[in-house]
Scaffold this active site. Structure first.
Site, PDB file in Angstrom:
ATOM      1  N   SER A 148       1.003  -1.103   0.074  1.00 27.52           N
ATOM      2  CA  SER A 148      -0.009   0.035   0.017  1.00 27.52           C
ATOM      3  C   SER A 148       0.933   1.255   0.013  1.00 27.52           C
ATOM      4  O   SER A 148       2.229   1.197   0.354  1.00 27.52           O
ATOM      5  CB  SER A 148      -0.866   0.099   1.142  1.00 27.52           C
ATOM      6  OG  SER A 148      -1.379   1.360   1.521  1.00 27.52           O
ATOM      7  N   TYR A 161      -2.757  -0.737  10.626  1.00 31.30           N
ATOM      8  CA  TYR A 161      -2.754  -0.971   8.977  1.00 31.30           C
ATOM      9  C   TYR A 161      -1.392  -0.695   8.412  1.00 31.30           C
ATOM     10  O   TYR A 161      -0.921  -1.386   7.802  1.00 31.30           O
ATOM     11  CB  TYR A 161      -3.967  -0.310   8.651  1.00 31.30           C
ATOM     12  CG  TYR A 161      -3.925  -0.696   6.858  1.00 31.30           C
ATOM     13  CD1 TYR A 161      -4.550  -1.836   6.777  1.00 31.30           C
ATOM     14  CD2 TYR A 161      -3.668   0.317   6.047  1.00 31.30           C
ATOM     15  CE1 TYR A 161      -4.822  -2.081   5.186  1.00 31.30           C
ATOM     16  CE2 TYR A 161      -3.624   0.000   4.651  1.00 31.30           C
ATOM     17  CZ  TYR A 161      -4.098  -1.224   4.085  1.00 31.30           C
ATOM     18  OH  TYR A 161      -4.514  -1.389   2.631  1.00 31.30           O
TER      19      TYR A 161
HETATM   20  P1  NAD Z   1     -11.529  -6.120  -0.530  1.00 34.25           P
HETATM   21  O1  NAD Z   1     -12.244  -6.039   1.054  1.00 34.25           O
HETATM   22  O2  NAD Z   1     -12.502  -6.051  -1.659  1.00 34.25           O
HETATM   23  O3  NAD Z   1     -10.666  -7.324  -0.749  1.00 34.25           O
HETATM   24  C1  NAD Z   1      -9.952  -7.819   0.425  1.00 34.25           C
HETATM   25  C2  NAD Z   1      -9.957  -9.578   0.156  1.00 34.25           C
HETATM   26  O4  NAD Z   1      -9.209 -10.200   1.090  1.00 34.25           O
HETATM   27  C3  NAD Z   1     -11.427 -10.022  -0.090  1.00 34.25           C
HETATM   28  O5  NAD Z   1     -11.474 -10.745  -1.198  1.00 34.25           O
HETATM   29  C4  NAD Z   1     -11.658 -10.796   1.309  1.00 34.25           C
HETATM   30  O6  NAD Z   1     -12.506 -11.847   0.948  1.00 34.25           O
HETATM   31  C5  NAD Z   1      -9.965 -11.274   1.414  1.00 34.25           C
HETATM   32  N1  NAD Z   1      -9.750 -11.761   2.778  1.00 34.25           N
HETATM   33  C6  NAD Z   1      -9.836 -11.184   4.148  1.00 34.25           C
HETATM   34  N2  NAD Z   1      -9.659 -11.637   5.055  1.00 34.25           N
HETATM   35  C7  NAD Z   1      -9.240 -12.809   4.682  1.00 34.25           C
HETATM   36  C8  NAD Z   1      -8.732 -14.206   5.181  1.00 34.25           C
HETATM   37  N3  NAD Z   1      -8.678 -14.221   6.415  1.00 34.25           N
HETATM   38  N4  NAD Z   1      -8.506 -15.029   4.356  1.00 34.25           N
HETATM   39  C9  NAD Z   1      -8.657 -14.982   3.126  1.00 34.25           C
HETATM   40  N5  NAD Z   1      -8.979 -13.968   2.557  1.00 34.25           N
HETATM   41  C10 NAD Z   1      -9.326 -12.984   3.340  1.00 34.25           C
HETATM   42  O7  NAD Z   1     -10.648  -4.997  -0.369  1.00 34.25           O
HETATM   43  P2  NAD Z   1      -9.226  -4.589  -1.369  1.00 34.25           P
HETATM   44  O8  NAD Z   1      -9.117  -3.130  -1.397  1.00 34.25           O
HETATM   45  O9  NAD Z   1      -9.380  -4.991  -3.014  1.00 34.25           O
HETATM   46  O10 NAD Z   1      -7.955  -4.933  -0.578  1.00 34.25           O
HETATM   47  C11 NAD Z   1      -7.186  -5.849  -1.178  1.00 34.25           C
HETATM   48  C12 NAD Z   1      -5.845  -5.805  -0.802  1.00 34.25           C
HETATM   49  O11 NAD Z   1      -5.301  -4.573  -1.396  1.00 34.25           O
HETATM   50  C13 NAD Z   1      -5.721  -5.738   0.731  1.00 34.25           C
HETATM   51  O12 NAD Z   1      -4.456  -6.283   1.091  1.00 34.25           O
HETATM   52  C14 NAD Z   1      -5.497  -4.068   0.893  1.00 34.25           C
HETATM   53  O13 NAD Z   1      -4.882  -3.819   2.144  1.00 34.25           O
HETATM   54  C15 NAD Z   1      -4.687  -3.668  -0.567  1.00 34.25           C
HETATM   55  N6  NAD Z   1      -4.888  -2.165  -0.281  1.00 34.25           N
HETATM   56  C16 NAD Z   1      -6.262  -1.719  -0.820  1.00 34.25           C
HETATM   57  C17 NAD Z   1      -6.096  -0.549  -0.997  1.00 34.25           C
HETATM   58  C18 NAD Z   1      -7.458   0.304  -1.103  1.00 34.25           C
HETATM   59  O14 NAD Z   1      -7.521   1.336  -1.135  1.00 34.25           O
HETATM   60  N7  NAD Z   1      -8.768  -0.226  -1.316  1.00 34.25           N
HETATM   61  C19 NAD Z   1      -5.094   0.368  -0.717  1.00 34.25           C
HETATM   62  C20 NAD Z   1      -3.900  -0.116  -0.819  1.00 34.25           C
HETATM   63  C21 NAD Z   1      -3.827  -1.461  -0.467  1.00 34.25           C
END
Ligand code: NAD
Length: 258
Positions: A148, A161
């Site tokens: 991130s 986080y």
């Molecule tokens: P999201 O909530 O759509 O996706 C998160 C995914 O993680 C989901 O598919 C969920 O089912 C899975 N997950 C959660 N807990 C789990 C577990 N215990 N076992 C297996 N799977 C699990 O959100 P997103 O934004 O697509 O997040 C994906 C990644 O991107 C994350 O690591 C998040 O930290 C990172 N990220 C997101 C952003 C943002 O702004 N959305 C920015 C930087 C990084």
């Protein structure tokens, strides 16, 4: 002459945490670039259908496996099952993550910190632990972890986080060094704000908190869509990035530059 193709034809890929958001968009792009794919997640009711839908679109072999990354035995079993279905593994994306519980440091709970780290950090570690032996056996591989911009800068009221994403960066760089001369590359993407459920719940949690000095403004004046992460992921998975390892690729509308 280096292969500058972005094609993933014939590749064997696994995306863990692909039920929604960035993981789902990238899984779709990896399959559409030609890879056979196993998607893993915690929502089998949804995941089975997603796998069928992606497979119909890509024409490649796509299936679903249930996996909770906080459970080591489930990660081990999911990777084993993916390798059995695919006949090996040469691309892996460790995407599972949660935003945690936004709040001031004095209000953080140790239990919630441990839950966050169990998913965001230990989940990525366990993914690599079980993926790497299969890549070593095949003599090649590309691993993509989810960092991130909060792996590079601080994020007020989301200290656990941000700490978890700094830890993912450390894991990524360290494992990249362990594997650099073994044909396996390990990188991470560092997204800025992406329009997903995670961002919505992080914003809802921070909305009642004071504004933070230096709080990140996006120079491009918008959040991204999950699909905007997929180009870099397909590139990192492909031979077009053959000399790239141990790095974090910011995809952030200019956040880190500001
Ligand atoms: P999201 O909530 O759509 O996706 C998160 C995914 O993680 C989901 O598919 C969920 O089912 C899975 N997950 C959660 N807990 C789990 C577990 N215990 N076992 C297996 N799977 C699990 O959100 P997103 O934004 O697509 O997040 C994906 C990644 O991107 C994350 O690591 C998040 O930290 C990172 N990220 C997101 C952003 C943002 O702004 N959305 C920015 C930087 C990084």
């Amino acid at each position: 002459m280096a292969d500058i193709s972005f094609s993933l034809s014939g590749r064997k890929a696994m995306v863990i945490g692909a039920d929604s958001g960035i993981g789902l968009a990238c899984a779709r792009a990896i399959a559409n670039a030609g890879a056979d794919l196993v998607i893993g997640g915690i929502d089998p009711g949804k995941g089975e259908g997603l796998a069928r839908e992606i497979g119909a679109e890509s024409g490649t072999k796509v299936s679903y496996v249930a996996v909770d990354v906080t459970r080591e035995e489930q990660v081990a079993a999911a990777v084993k099952e993916a390798v059995a279905r695919l006949g090996g593994l040469d691309i892996a994306m460790n995407n599972a993550g949660i935003p945690g519980w936004p709040g001031a440091i004095q209000d953080q709970s140790a239990e919630q910190f441990d839950t966050l780290f169990a998913i965001n950090v230990r989940g990525a570690m366990l993914g690599m632990k079980y993926q790497v032996p299969h890549m070593l056996a095949g003599g090649k591989g590309s691993i993509i972890n989810l960092a991130s911009t909060a792996a590079i800068t601080g994020l007020a009221y989301c200290a656990p986080y941000a700490a978890s994403k700094h830890a993912v960066a450390g894991l990524t760089r360290s494992v990249a060094l362990e594997l650099a001369d073994k044909g396996i590359r390990v990188n991470a993407i560092a997204p800025g704000p992406v329009n997903t459920g995670l961002l919505a719940s992080m914003r809802a949690g921070r909305s009642a908190l004071p504004a933070s000095p230096g709080g990140a403004q996006v120079p491009m004046s918008r959040v991204s869509e999950p699909e905007e992460m997929a180009g870099a992921v397909v590139w990192l998975a492909s031979d077009a990035s053959s000399y790239v390892t141990g790095t974090l690729i910011s995809i952030d509308g200019g956040v880190v530059a500001a």
